[in-house]
Scaffold this motif. Structure first.
Motif, mmCIF file in Angstrom:
data_model
loop_
_atom_site.group_PDB
_atom_site.id
_atom_site.type_symbol
_atom_site.label_atom_id
_atom_site.label_comp_id
_atom_site.label_asym_id
_atom_site.label_seq_id
_atom_site.Cartn_x
_atom_site.Cartn_y
_atom_site.Cartn_z
ATOM 1 N N CYS A 170 0.841 -1.201 0.000
ATOM 2 C CA CYS A 170 0.000 0.000 0.000
ATOM 3 C C CYS A 170 0.875 1.250 0.000
ATOM 4 O O CYS A 170 1.781 1.367 0.823
ATOM 5 C CB CYS A 170 -0.895 -0.015 1.241
ATOM 6 S SG CYS A 170 -1.800 1.518 1.490
ATOM 7 N N GLU B 282 0.137 4.082 0.996
ATOM 8 C CA GLU B 282 -0.172 4.930 2.141
ATOM 9 C C GLU B 282 0.438 4.385 3.443
ATOM 10 O O GLU B 282 1.160 5.082 4.131
ATOM 11 C CB GLU B 282 -1.706 5.043 2.260
ATOM 12 C CG GLU B 282 -2.200 6.112 3.194
ATOM 13 C CD GLU B 282 -1.915 7.532 2.709
ATOM 14 O OE1 GLU B 282 -1.638 7.718 1.509
ATOM 15 O OE2 GLU B 282 -1.947 8.442 3.565
ATOM 16 N N CYS B 283 0.132 3.134 3.752
ATOM 17 C CA CYS B 283 0.587 2.589 5.038
ATOM 18 C C CYS B 283 1.751 1.614 4.891
ATOM 19 O O CYS B 283 2.315 1.176 5.890
ATOM 20 C CB CYS B 283 -0.576 1.896 5.757
ATOM 21 S SG CYS B 283 -1.162 0.396 4.948
ATOM 22 N N CYS C 231 -6.947 -0.686 0.176
ATOM 23 C CA CYS C 231 -6.065 -1.275 1.179
ATOM 24 C C CYS C 231 -6.899 -1.954 2.255
ATOM 25 O O CYS C 231 -7.837 -1.369 2.786
ATOM 26 C CB CYS C 231 -5.172 -0.198 1.792
ATOM 27 S SG CYS C 231 -4.172 -0.825 3.147
ATOM 28 N N CYS D 71 -5.524 0.150 5.936
ATOM 29 C CA CYS D 71 -5.858 1.541 6.253
ATOM 30 C C CYS D 71 -7.042 2.048 5.438
ATOM 31 O O CYS D 71 -7.522 3.151 5.668
ATOM 32 C CB CYS D 71 -4.649 2.443 6.046
ATOM 33 S SG CYS D 71 -4.171 2.641 4.321
#
Ligand SMILES: [Zn+2]
Length: 250
Positions: free
Chosen positions: A189, A191-192, A222, A225
């Motif tokens: 991911c 983002e995380c 995801c 998150c």
């Protein structure tokens, strides 16, 4: 009277201990069974699919059974019992069991995939051995492999997040084609950074025609998150596109 009760606890304690040992044995056997099955598979692609499909599920099932065993074991030392004691024991056992299960679930869902991913990568690119010559085959590049994929496969590769790997024995021309499905496989991911980013939906915005390119939207989400992303993909111009999608989905 008191002695009779003590005896009752004795048989319960004995039973709880046996259930715990039994559960632990089953949990260990499940994990061992998985390891043995994996070890007896020769084909790297079969191993890849087996790990991808069942390793986390198997470990999760084994963990639940092991934790249940622990719950019984923790209650195999009953010496006195009243309504309050029963309540306290049940409450602590259930909440401790659930906390441990939650921790294990999170480890399996968010950390373990990193470890799986490394092994899957090794398995996917491990040189395949030609059954004709016993020598390693060559993995063809995206451009080279098109000659060996039929139109249905190519359309699938374009549209359905499917990857075909083509291995070729250069001496004899023997070809092995392997299919890897994107929606079964999570990526990292953005983002995380967990290995939990998966394709959840793919929609064709515009079908390709003989004169114009098509457009495809891939929706990612995801599992950790919740981060969502869309990716635009251009579809190659194709005369037979409509027919090939029908055959691919039929
Ligand atoms: Zn994420």
């Amino acid at each position: 009277m008191a002695e009779q009760y003590a005896q009752q606890y004795e048989s319960w304690n004995e039973l709880a201990k046996n259930i715990a040992y039994g559960a632990w044995a089953i949990g260990v056997l499940i994990v061992l069974g998985h390891i043995i099955r994996l070890a007896t598979m020769n084909d790297a692609k079969a191993k890849y699919d087996f790990i991808n499909r069942s390793e986390i599920k198997t470990l999760w099932a084994a963990s639940i059974i092991l934790i249940l065993g622990c719950c019984f074991f923790a209650n195999s030392n009953v010496e006195e019992l009243s309504a309050l004691w029963i309540f306290v024991r049940v409450f602590t056992t259930v909440s401790m069991g659930m906390i441990v299960a939650l921790i294990v679930q999170n480890l399996l869902k968010f950390y373990y995939p990193f470890y799986i991913e490394k092994r899957l990568k090794v398995l996917r690119y491990k040189p395949r051995i030609s059954p004709k010559t016993g020598k390693p085959m060559k993995l063809l590049s995206e451009d080279e492999e098109d000659a060996y994929l039929d139109e249905g496969m190519q359309a699938e590769e374009n549209v359905f997040s499917v990857d075909y790997d083509v291995w070729k024995d250069l001496e004899t021309g023997y070809v092995k084609i392997e299919k890897y499905a994107g929606h079964l496989h999570a990526i990292q991911c953005p983002e995380c950074n967990y290995q939990t980013f998966k394709i959840v939906k793919e929609e064709i915005i515009k079908h390709p025609s003989p004169t114009e390119e098509g457009e495809l939207m891939k929706h990612y989400q995801c599992g950790y998150c919740g981060y969502k992303a869309k990716k635009h993909v251009t579809l190659k111009m194709s005369q037979k596109f409509e027919e090939t999608t029908t055959t691919a989905t039929a």
